[in-house]
Design an enzyme around this catalytic site. Structure first.
Site, PDB file in Angstrom:
ATOM      1  N   CYS A 215       0.806  -1.227   0.000  1.00 20.48           N
ATOM      2  CA  CYS A 215       0.000   0.000   0.000  1.00 20.48           C
ATOM      3  C   CYS A 215       0.834   1.270   0.000  1.00 20.48           C
ATOM      4  O   CYS A 215       0.333   2.333  -0.358  1.00 20.48           O
ATOM      5  CB  CYS A 215      -0.958   0.011   1.192  1.00 20.48           C
ATOM      6  SG  CYS A 215      -0.170   0.303   2.785  1.00 20.48           S
TER       7      CYS A 215
ATOM      8  N   CYS B 126      -9.176   7.296  -0.914  1.00 19.16           N
ATOM      9  CA  CYS B 126     -10.066   8.451  -0.749  1.00 19.16           C
ATOM     10  C   CYS B 126     -10.151   9.346  -1.972  1.00 19.16           C
ATOM     11  O   CYS B 126     -11.244   9.738  -2.389  1.00 19.16           O
ATOM     12  CB  CYS B 126      -9.609   9.303   0.431  1.00 19.16           C
ATOM     13  SG  CYS B 126      -9.695   8.498   2.044  1.00 19.16           S
TER      14      CYS B 126
ATOM     15  N   GLU C 264       9.864 -11.142   0.353  1.00 20.15           N
ATOM     16  CA  GLU C 264       9.140 -12.420   0.369  1.00 20.15           C
ATOM     17  C   GLU C 264       9.098 -12.990   1.780  1.00 20.15           C
ATOM     18  O   GLU C 264       8.036 -13.349   2.284  1.00 20.15           O
ATOM     19  CB  GLU C 264       9.820 -13.413  -0.577  1.00 20.15           C
ATOM     20  CG  GLU C 264       9.095 -14.742  -0.705  1.00 20.15           C
ATOM     21  CD  GLU C 264       7.825 -14.636  -1.518  1.00 20.15           C
ATOM     22  OE1 GLU C 264       6.943 -15.502  -1.366  1.00 20.15           O
ATOM     23  OE2 GLU C 264       7.704 -13.696  -2.321  1.00 20.15           O
TER      24      GLU C 264
ATOM     25  N   PHE D  80       6.296  -4.744 -12.637  1.00 20.53           N
ATOM     26  CA  PHE D  80       6.670  -5.612 -11.512  1.00 20.53           C
ATOM     27  C   PHE D  80       6.584  -4.835 -10.200  1.00 20.53           C
ATOM     28  O   PHE D  80       7.357  -3.917  -9.955  1.00 20.53           O
ATOM     29  CB  PHE D  80       8.099  -6.121 -11.716  1.00 20.53           C
ATOM     30  CG  PHE D  80       8.532  -7.178 -10.736  1.00 20.53           C
ATOM     31  CD1 PHE D  80       8.672  -8.491 -11.138  1.00 20.53           C
ATOM     32  CD2 PHE D  80       8.803  -6.865  -9.409  1.00 20.53           C
ATOM     33  CE1 PHE D  80       9.076  -9.469 -10.242  1.00 20.53           C
ATOM     34  CE2 PHE D  80       9.197  -7.821  -8.515  1.00 20.53           C
ATOM     35  CZ  PHE D  80       9.335  -9.137  -8.923  1.00 20.53           C
TER      36      PHE D  80
ATOM     37  N   LYS E 291       2.332 -10.213 -19.773  1.00 26.80           N
ATOM     38  CA  LYS E 291       1.786 -10.409 -18.426  1.00 26.80           C
ATOM     39  C   LYS E 291       0.337  -9.949 -18.410  1.00 26.80           C
ATOM     40  O   LYS E 291       0.019  -8.873 -18.920  1.00 26.80           O
ATOM     41  CB  LYS E 291       2.584  -9.613 -17.386  1.00 26.80           C
ATOM     42  CG  LYS E 291       1.980  -9.638 -15.978  1.00 26.80           C
ATOM     43  CD  LYS E 291       2.821  -8.821 -15.007  1.00 26.80           C
ATOM     44  CE  LYS E 291       2.196  -8.783 -13.615  1.00 26.80           C
ATOM     45  NZ  LYS E 291       3.027  -8.041 -12.647  1.00 26.80           N
TER      46      LYS E 291
ATOM     47  N   GLU F 238     -18.344   1.271  11.261  1.00 25.40           N
ATOM     48  CA  GLU F 238     -19.597   1.442  11.994  1.00 25.40           C
ATOM     49  C   GLU F 238     -19.806   0.214  12.875  1.00 25.40           C
ATOM     50  O   GLU F 238     -19.003  -0.072  13.746  1.00 25.40           O
ATOM     51  CB  GLU F 238     -20.757   1.648  11.012  1.00 25.40           C
ATOM     52  CG  GLU F 238     -20.745   3.002  10.319  1.00 25.40           C
ATOM     53  CD  GLU F 238     -22.008   3.248   9.509  1.00 25.40           C
ATOM     54  OE1 GLU F 238     -23.109   3.195  10.079  1.00 25.40           O
ATOM     55  OE2 GLU F 238     -21.893   3.491   8.299  1.00 25.40           O
TER      56      GLU F 238
ATOM     57  N   ALA G 107     -23.976   8.034   5.556  1.00 27.79           N
ATOM     58  CA  ALA G 107     -25.165   8.331   4.763  1.00 27.79           C
ATOM     59  C   ALA G 107     -25.114   9.686   4.061  1.00 27.79           C
ATOM     60  O   ALA G 107     -26.149  10.210   3.660  1.00 27.79           O
ATOM     61  CB  ALA G 107     -26.420   8.235   5.629  1.00 27.79           C
TER      62      ALA G 107
ATOM     63  N   GLU H  42     -21.626   9.804  -1.056  1.00 29.17           N
ATOM     64  CA  GLU H  42     -22.001   8.521  -1.647  1.00 29.17           C
ATOM     65  C   GLU H  42     -22.521   8.584  -3.090  1.00 29.17           C
ATOM     66  O   GLU H  42     -22.164   7.733  -3.910  1.00 29.17           O
ATOM     67  CB  GLU H  42     -23.058   7.844  -0.761  1.00 29.17           C
ATOM     68  CG  GLU H  42     -22.540   7.453   0.600  1.00 29.17           C
ATOM     69  CD  GLU H  42     -23.636   6.926   1.507  1.00 29.17           C
ATOM     70  OE1 GLU H  42     -23.505   5.789   1.982  1.00 29.17           O
ATOM     71  OE2 GLU H  42     -24.625   7.653   1.725  1.00 29.17           O
TER      72      GLU H  42
END
Length: 1368
Positions: free
Chosen positions: A56, A158, A299, A373, A459, A841, A1117, A1300
């Site tokens: 990440c 985000c 690894e 890669f 690939k 939540e 909401a 949303e």
């Protein structure tokens, strides 16, 4: 230990620098990662733990190393979560804190990402900053492709990436690309049509905001209500000056012995060696043949962290000269086994430029693979040899090395040197090869190609960048000189067996053949024989993977034919124009974007911030790493760490739990399970108590909490959980899929909504059309994992809770009940949340409750932070849905009747599933009228972790089905889908199927606006032209409207606020909402400043706390600004009213003087505010009455995609969005929400696939297996406009909720893909009416495209075997 090893001199003291500070440590734990060391020992918490597997980028830091041979300093980014701290001996580490700070000043990288509005929740931002900073340290003026390459290892959930690219793109040489318009505002600092962020100003609280750089022109345009079309031009950005960067520590250049030192660090469980000579390395490996050689730990780090592996001896060979040597020979290049992949890229790129083209085709194949890669952080440290020795069957490099005939040099202390060729005999089994345990791979010889050879590598993966392969391949053909006759052929594949394999029979049979159509047909048949795949093969996708082997060979065949046509034109047929697109290498067009929004009146700017694109209130803190998240809070004395014991079965009786082995572990303090809590306190549940804190008698899903281990260290606690023995007795087979549940009638519900006379509607229909569609679930994948700290206060059962929760009041109530006290003894505090999307939540209660119980029992602070795999396993996600529908329509495609049955996979408990289903049922009309409709909803009860709230809350699934119904109807009737949509589209005054009259309906305005802005009709003709000219690539175009209702259930439509004014004029504001990246606090500050008529920098929000504002509603909401903003407004109005007499008495006074006078007159300077929405009532399914929505958000999107019909890959070429957000409170935040929601929706409908085993176990955990969109997955052109002049009188300052609704517009991507696939099918004589389920993965796209290659694949027959995964 052998004498030879003992005699070697080594140091046990670690020496390195962090942000210029020297660190000397003689007690290093060999297992400790750099991330853990930075965060716990040095308290540098700006570097975040997002996944623990290098996927990440949240943990990115920069390492700097002196190269004495070249007398230069190398800077490179790495993942601190995988880097062992022992490996940074003699290096300099730079973290985000060392780059810049609010106190010392911001670095331009930090400034630009924030001013570009590229930080929302902020958890990923330090990693983004460090990835960019490392690039700039090496390349102060990078090219755009370098920027994309260096950011590929970083994820953001985000922003949708656009503002990050905008901000960092200003450093690039070609950053003046602009949006493509003739008078692009990015190219001019004086374009009066644009809003220009001004110089940054900062107050004493660290809050920064935008002013203006061209005041007179800016104000003139604002007064006219002009539209701006960019958020970050380059007008006044702080220039980047490399001389001002942190210097490399001179000591590391002067003390060369640090580079030559042999090291040994002895930990409690692991010994780490760093030899610096080849003999020492060989002796170590001889003495410890079981030792793991680690270079980047990319690894082994994952195996230790998530696969319960332990390696007592680790050897780092990075400093052995022979393993880092580069040699150029007549036959090729010899690369040391420890050379990093990034260095390999540099070396081979140099060779490609220096050598003739024919000589470096093997190198080009390696470079093509390395391009995709992993991320840059991994490539910077992962070694060339490590990739070989790992022996992964889906290794990207091994097929290329086998194809090229690479030669390995192997050495051992006992047997000396030997050489191995990487061929079909090298890999002997799953992650096994012919290298002996005591041997060491020294180097790899990568040969040049001959003049009569052609090589290529391929690939295919789920996501284009930083993803493991589904299938990869490398192929090389050598021809008899001057002919098209095959002299030799080497074809290697990954992802088709337990090892990388070579198609030996195929290659042998084709030698001597001419390169023509006959060879192609023969090759297809031979490849199917060479590459069988069992129907139950791990990884699944059997039909697709087998098809890919043929598709990739077909691409190679065409490439070689083109090459031969140029070399021997008389013997090879040139490619047709429509064939060229099949082999064109992927080149992403330059990114372009616009953001169009309406500007506001410029008068009294500092006191009227509403409507202005101010930066996120915490943006700069987030960019410097100073923003504090839960796990950043410093540890306190006697703090303990909790880890959960989770069920490994989906449906079984618990026969017994034995924690004794875990309690024997040093550092383990306690274990709790259902035996330690009363039945009443053990109950959990949202609508009814159908869950338990600890499973007591049976488990009903994999990942259910059985117990909690509490220890002095988080690693100890996690290890101890694996020692807890649980005995099960399996019950009847688990219910896993929706079909399983339907068969057993295992569900909650059903619920029904009906309008009109549906029977009459079907009777009057000209056509009745039926269909079925499935939509998969989605993991929240917030970057900040679930984290909570429970601190007993020592008296009266009081407890402070620090949480990453969207629902502090529900958490307060749960903690009180579990610990046996009333709610007034528990205070929950939430500073900020690093992303949530509904996942924090209700599902956090089951995570928090065990740790709360432990804290209360032990009277000691307890912290729990889930790792990414646990988080994904436990907390559920978006509901998978199945829709079965039947529609009656006229010949023009107008609905006369619609009957819809919706089934969702709810999991093992109700949680929020019923109301998610209710929302889906109420949104299944999307933007279309229905006079006669029936909707029935079933929540299937299965043995999976309970699914829960997720951004959109059922509406995305409903919108997807509504649009697919329209598309199917249009194609069945051979009508234009755009026209069918228009004929059924709502208008002002229409009534929905839940009897809600549409007022101020802007659906058609958005629709017409986006048609004009996108040049839809022109592009439709261009797409048709492209599809006629290209056989193997097709484009699709779709336009989609949306209508999304905004409101909570009736009782939750309320909010409170507390506003306190101090005698120095400063204001402390608290409200019931949670800042989780959506800019809620920023908007609240703008509202308060506007009402109080004071500068925004005078106001501060500290945190959300249940002792300040009680009984808060969840932050969800898309309504939090509506209710909390009104509560704040009411409190501020009350305060302003109290100050009115003093203002009247002294109109020339200041805010501070009025406040002081009020205090002297003993007037209260503290006010509470409260707001409730009275118009909303719960929907009654018996009477079909109620008003569940306060208002609707509308929008429309046009998306164009390109699909590779051979592989199923796709590219989003362009998206145009027009969104109605009312009168925007903050256009920058609202546009950011539109973009972020849309890209999250793109993941939902194209990439993100939750795969479960037939036994109900989640197979995809962590970013390595579960792919969210990355930088390369966003539209190449991304244009967002906020609808002008669309005030909403029902919400604060005429705004609308925005979090949303834009997600629903990602349906345009899905429908564009379906349009492209339809074009491919039409070209083959197939119809446009076909089923395509969501997500439209590469597998589904390729199978839907059909074609002769797919038809060669025999059906996979399971027989008595189980499939690897099932669709739930």
């Amino acid at each position: 230990m052998s004498p030879a090893v003992q005699d070697e001199r080594f140091s046990d003291t670690l020496v390195f620098f962090v942000n210029g500070r020297k660190i000397v440590d003689s007690s290093v734990d060999a297992e400790c990662t750099l991330l853990t060391y930075l965060r716990t020992k040095l308290l540098l918490t700006g570097t975040k733990l997002g996944c623990g597997e290098g996927g990440c980028g949240a943990c990115t830091v920069m390492l700097s190393r002196y190269d004495p041979e070249q007398d230069s300093i190398k800077h490179y980014s790495v993942n601190a979560c995988l880097t062992l701290v022992a490996s940074v001996h003699g290096l300099a580490v730079t973290t985000v804190e060392g780059v810049g700070s609010l106190r010392e000043g911001l670095h331009p990288v930090q400034e630009r990402i924030t001013r570009a509005h590229g930080s929302q929740c902020g958890f990923c931002t330090p990693g983004m900053v460090m990835a960019m900073y490392a690039l700039l340290r090496n390349t102060p003026r990078p090219e755009w492709h370098e920027l994309e390459q260096h950011l590929a290892g970083n994820l953001c959930r985000c922003t949708g990436y656009r503002p990050i690219l905008d901000g960092f793109g200003t450093f690039c040489n070609d950053s003046n690309i602009g949006c493509g318009r003739e008078k692009c505002c990015r190219l001019s600092a004086t374009n009066g049509d644009s809003y220009f962020p001004p110089p940054i100003t900062k107050d004493c609280n660290g809050f920064m905001q935008n002013g203006s750089c061209n005041k007179e022109e800016q104000e003139r345009n604002e007064a006219l209500g002009a539209e701006a079309n960019a958020l970050l031009p380059k007008a006044d950005l702080t220039p980047y000056d490399p001389t001002q960067d942190i210097i490399f520590p001179p000591e590391l250049k002067l003390k060369s012995h640090l580079h030559n030192q042999s090291l040994k660090f002895q930990g409690p469980r692991v010994t780490y060696w760093r030899p610096t000579s080849l003999p020492h390395l060989l002796r170590l490996k001889c003495h410890h043949p079981e030792a793991k050689l680690v270079v980047g730990n990319t690894e082994v780090g994952v195996e230790v962290g998530f696969k319960n592996q332990t390696y007592p001896v680790l050897i780092n060979p990075c400093w052995v000269p022979e393993l880092n040597a580069i040699k150029y020979t007549e036959s090729g290049v010899v690369l040391g086994a420890a050379v990093s992949l990034a260095r390999v890229q540099e070396i081979l790129q140099e060779q490609v430029l220096l050598q003739p083209d024919w000589k470096t085709r093997n190198f080009s194949a390696v470079l093509e693979i390395l391009r995709w890669f992993a991320g840059q952080q991994i490539r910077n440290v992962a070694s060339f040899g490590g990739n070989i020795m790992t022996s992964s069957p889906i290794s990207d490099l091994n097929p290329v090395l086998m194809m090229s005939g690479a030669t390995l040099t192997i050495l051992s202390h006992e047997h000396g040197e030997r050489r191995l060729t990487m061929d079909q005999n090298f890999f002997t089994g799953y992650r096994k090869n012919t290298v002996k345990p005591s041997e060491v791979l020294i180097s790899v010889h990568l040969p040049y190609t001959q003049e009569n050879e052609y090589a290529q590598a391929y690939k295919q993966s789920r996501r284009r960048d930083d993803d493991i392969a589904i299938v990869n391949s490398a192929m090389r053909a050598r021809f008899v000189p001057g002919t098209s006759q095959v002299e030799d052929l080497r074809v290697a594949f990954g992802g088709m067996a337990v090892t990388t394999v070579m198609a030996v029979k195929t290659a042998k049979a084709l030698r001597g053949c001419e390169w023509d159509e006959a060879l192609l047909e023969r090759a297809m048949a031979l490849l199917l024989e060479d590459l069988p795949l069992d129907a139950s093969a791990p990884g699944g996708m059997v039909e697709y993977r087998r098809t890919l082997t043929l598709s990739l060979f077909f691409k190679f065949y065409l490439s070689v034919r083109k090459w031969l046509a140029a070399r021997v034109p008389a013997l090879a047929v040139p490619l047709r124009a429509d064939e060229e697109s099949a082999i064109a290498p992927y080149q992403r067009p330059p990114f372009a974007s616009t953001q169009v929004f309406q500007q506001v009146d410029s008068s009294a700017k500092s006191h009227q911030p509403v409507g202005r694109p101010l930066v996120h209130a915490s943006g700069y803190k987030q960019a410097t790493g100073e923003a504090v998240y839960v796990d950043d809070i410093p540890r306190v004395e006697q703090e303990l760490f909790a880890a959960l014991v989770l069920s490994s079965r989906a449906h079984a009786k618990i026969l017994g739990i034995d924690e004794t082995p875990a309690l024997r572990e040093e550092g383990v303090e306690a274990f709790y399970c259902a035996r330690d809590i009363s039945r009443e306190k053990n109950q959990l549940g949202t609508f009814e108590p159908d869950e338990e804190v600890f499973a007591s008698e049976k488990v009903t899903c994999v990942g259910q909490v059985l117990g909690v281990v509490v220890a002095t260290d988080p690693a100890i606690a996690r290890r101890a959980t694996r020692l807890v023995r649980v005995d099960y007795q399996d019950l009847e087979p688990p219910v896993v899929t929706i079909e399983d549940a339907i068969k057993q009638e295992s569900w909650w519900g059903p619920w029904k909504i009906a309008k009109g006379d549906i029977d009459h509607g079907f009777e009057s229909a000209a056509r009745i059309i039926e269909g079925e569609m499935r939509m998969g679930g989605q993991e929240h994948f917030y970057l900040e994992p679930n984290a909570h700290i429970f601190v007993p206060k020592g008296e009266d059962g009081e407890m402070d809770v620090f949480s990453s929760s969207q629902i502090p009041s529900a958490l307060q109530k749960m903690v009180a009940r579990v610990t046996g006290v009333s709610s007034n003894r528990v205070v929950v505090r939430v500073k900020r949340v690093g992303g949530a999307f509904g996942g924090k939540e209700s599902r956090i209660l089951g995570v928090a409750a065990p740790a709360a119980l432990a804290a209360a029992r032990l009277s000691r602070p307890v912290r729990i932070t889930l790792d990414r795999h646990e988080d994904m396993l436990i907390t559920g996600g978006r509901h998978p849905f199945l829709c079965r529908w039947r529609a009656g329509v006229t010949t023009k495609g107008v609905f006369t009747a619609l009957d819809v049955k919706l089934y969702s996979n709810g999991g093992y408990s109700q949680d929020l599933s019923p109301i998610v289903m209710h929302k889906a049922m109420m949104c299944v009309d999307n933007a279309y009228r229905h006079s006669n409709i029936r909707v029935t909803g079933y929540v299937c009860k299965t043995n999976l972790p309970s699914n829960t709230a997720f951004r959109g809350f059922g509406a995305p699934q409903a919108a997807m089905f509504a649009e697919d119904i329209i598309t199917t109807i249009a194609h069945t009737l051979k009508l234009d889908p755009c026209q069918v949509r228009e004929r059924n589209m709502y208008q002002e005054g229409d009534s929905t199927h839940i009897s809600h009259t549409l007022e101020r309906c802007t659906i058609r305005r958005c629709w017409e606006d986006v048609i004009a802005k996108s040049d839809l009709h022109i592009r439709q003709h261009l797409v048709q032209k492209f599809n006629k000219e290209n056989a193997y690539k097709k484009r699709g175009l779709a336009i989609i409207p949306t209508k999304c209702g905004i409101a909570f259930d009736r009782v939750l439509n309320q909010a409170g606020a507390l506003v306190q004014v101090y005698t120095d004029g400063s204001v402390l504001l608290t409200h019931g909402g949670i800042e989780m990246g959506q800019g809620l606090h920023t908007k609240i500050l703008q509202i308060a400043a506007q009402v109080l008529k004071i500068p925004i920098e005078n106001i501060h929000i500290m945190d959300t706390a249940t002792d300040k504002v009680p009984n808060t509603s969840p932050t969800a909401a898309s309504i939090s600004t509506d209710i909390n903003g009104m509560a704040v407004m009411n409190a501020c109005k009350e305060l302003r009213a109290r100050l009115k007499p003093f203002i009247k008495r002294n109109p020339a006074g200041t805010w501070k003087s009025w406040v002081k006078e009020a205090y002297m007159e003993r007037v209260s300077l503290s006010a509470t505010g409260f707001h409730r929405i009275d118009e909303v009532t719960d929907f009654d399914f018996e009477t079909m009455s109620g008003q569940p929505f306060h208002y609707y958000c509308n929008g429309a999107a046009v998306t164009e995609v390109e699909v590779d019909c051979l592989t199923g890959g796709h590219t989003i070429l362009r998206t145009d969005i027009v969104m109605d957000v009312g009168q925007s409170l903050n256009p920058a935040i609202d546009i950011g929400q539109v973009e972020g929601a849309f890209i999250q929706g793109v993941g939902l409908v194209t990439l993100e696939e939750l795969r479960y085993s037939p036994e109900g176990s989640l197979l995809v955990r962590g970013p390595g297996a579960y792919k969210i969109p990355g930088f390369q997955d966003i539209p190449c052109e991304f244009h967002v406009s906020l609808l002008k002049n669309a005030p909403n009188p029902l919400a604060i300052f005429s705004s609308k909720g925005v979090g949303e609704p834009p997600l629903l517009l990602a349906t345009s991507v899905f429908q564009a893909i379906k349009d492209a696939v339809g074009a491919a099918r039409v070209a083959q004589g197939l119809g446009r009416v076909f089923r395509l389920d969501s997500p439209a993965t590469a597998e589904r796209i390729r199978v839907a495209c059909q074609g002769p290659l797919l038809r060669k694949i025999p059906p996979a027959e399971l027989g008595s075997k189980k499939p690897w995964s099932v669709t739930v």
